[in-house]
Design an enzyme around this catalytic site. Structure first.
Site, PDB file in Angstrom:
ATOM      1  CG  ASN A 129      50.371 -38.787  -1.840  1.00  0.00           C
ATOM      2  OD1 ASN A 129      50.448 -39.962  -1.488  1.00  0.00           O
ATOM      3  ND2 ASN A 129      50.945 -37.817  -1.158  1.00  0.00           N
ATOM      4  CD  GLU A 145      54.426 -35.477  -2.618  1.00  0.00           C
ATOM      5  OE1 GLU A 145      55.664 -35.471  -2.438  1.00  0.00           O
ATOM      6  OE2 GLU A 145      53.602 -35.152  -1.738  1.00  0.00           O
ATOM      7  CB  CYS A 174      45.171 -35.767  -4.221  1.00  0.00           C
ATOM      8  SG  CYS A 174      45.622 -34.092  -3.777  1.00  0.00           S
ATOM      9  CD  GLU A 224      41.996 -37.525  -1.422  1.00  0.00           C
ATOM     10  OE1 GLU A 224      43.105 -37.535  -1.985  1.00  0.00           O
ATOM     11  OE2 GLU A 224      41.770 -36.906  -0.376  1.00  0.00           O
ATOM     12  CB  CYS A 232      42.996 -30.780  -1.482  1.00  0.00           C
ATOM     13  SG  CYS A 232      42.918 -31.320  -3.207  1.00  0.00           S
ATOM     14  CB  CYS A 240      40.286 -34.262  -3.957  1.00  0.00           C
ATOM     15  SG  CYS A 240      41.936 -34.724  -4.509  1.00  0.00           S
TER      16      CYS A 240
HETATM   17  N1  THU Z   1      47.222 -35.183  -0.512  1.00  0.00           N
HETATM   18  C1  THU Z   1      46.423 -36.205  -0.935  1.00  0.00           C
HETATM   19  O1  THU Z   1      46.836 -37.065  -1.723  1.00  0.00           O
HETATM   20  N2  THU Z   1      45.146 -36.246  -0.482  1.00  0.00           N
HETATM   21  C2  THU Z   1      44.645 -35.424   0.478  1.00  0.00           C
HETATM   22  O2  THU Z   1      43.506 -35.591   0.888  1.00  0.00           O
HETATM   23  C3  THU Z   1      45.470 -34.351   1.040  1.00  0.00           C
HETATM   24  C4  THU Z   1      46.768 -34.124   0.364  1.00  0.00           C
HETATM   25  C5  THU Z   1      48.624 -35.171  -0.942  1.00  0.00           C
HETATM   26  C6  THU Z   1      49.039 -34.106  -1.897  1.00  0.00           C
HETATM   27  C7  THU Z   1      50.532 -34.055  -1.646  1.00  0.00           C
HETATM   28  O3  THU Z   1      51.174 -35.091  -2.362  1.00  0.00           O
HETATM   29  C8  THU Z   1      50.661 -34.376  -0.159  1.00  0.00           C
HETATM   30  O4  THU Z   1      49.452 -35.018   0.201  1.00  0.00           O
HETATM   31  C9  THU Z   1      50.884 -33.157   0.732  1.00  0.00           C
HETATM   32  O5  THU Z   1      49.945 -32.193   0.480  1.00  0.00           O
END
Ligand code: THU
Length: 130
Positions: A42, A44, A53, A55, A86, A89
């Site tokens: 991820n 951000e 994310c 994935e 999520c 994804c």
């Molecule tokens: N996130 C992912 O990268 N993958 C997931 O399956 C769930 C959430 C990330 C998004 C954000 O950067 C952090 O986790 C918190 O939601």
């Protein structure tokens, strides 16, 4: 490559997550039909909704490299339950053929699902006018 091996690769990628806002580092490892592994984390952003994310980062890396047929995706985080992708994804995942999605946490719990189990009645290209 076993599912556990792929989860181990996802855990390695996870160390590169950029998650200063949530503190929730996620790693993904995508195994292609050709046997290659692409990583994702991820990433951000100070403008929170701009973050992506792990994935989708992995899928973007693989597609950029010319790969579109996948065998498995492993995703791992330090979550109570195996980390569930999520909704956004899940929609991206069903765009490409993939046999299974492996959810994991750092405690070693695994759960293996098919794309249809992850996103039943998914919207797809077949619904679009030709
Ligand atoms: N996130 C992912 O990268 N993958 C997931 O399956 C769930 C959430 C990330 C998004 C954000 O950067 C952090 O986790 C918190 O939601």
């Amino acid at each position: 490559m076993t599912d556990k091996d792929l989860v181990a690769r996802a855990a390695e990628f996870r160390a590169r997550a950029y998650a200063p806002y949530s503190g929730f580092a996620v790693g993904a490892a995508l195994l292609t039909k050709s046997g290659r592994v692409y990583g994702g984390v991820n990433v951000e952003n100070a403008s929170y909704p701009v973050g992506i994310c792990a994935e989708r980062t992995a899928i973007a890396a693989a597609v950029t490299a010319g790969e579109r047929e996948f065998e498995a995706l492993a995703v791992i985080a330090d979550s109570l339950e195996p980390c569930a992708p999520c909704g956004m994804c899940r929609q991206v995942l069903v765009e490409f053929p993939i046999a299974r999605v492996i959810l994991a946490n750092t405690a070693g719990d695994l759960r293996v699902l098919t794309p249809d189990e992850l996103l039943p009645l998914a919207f797809g290209a077949a619904a679009l006018p030709s």
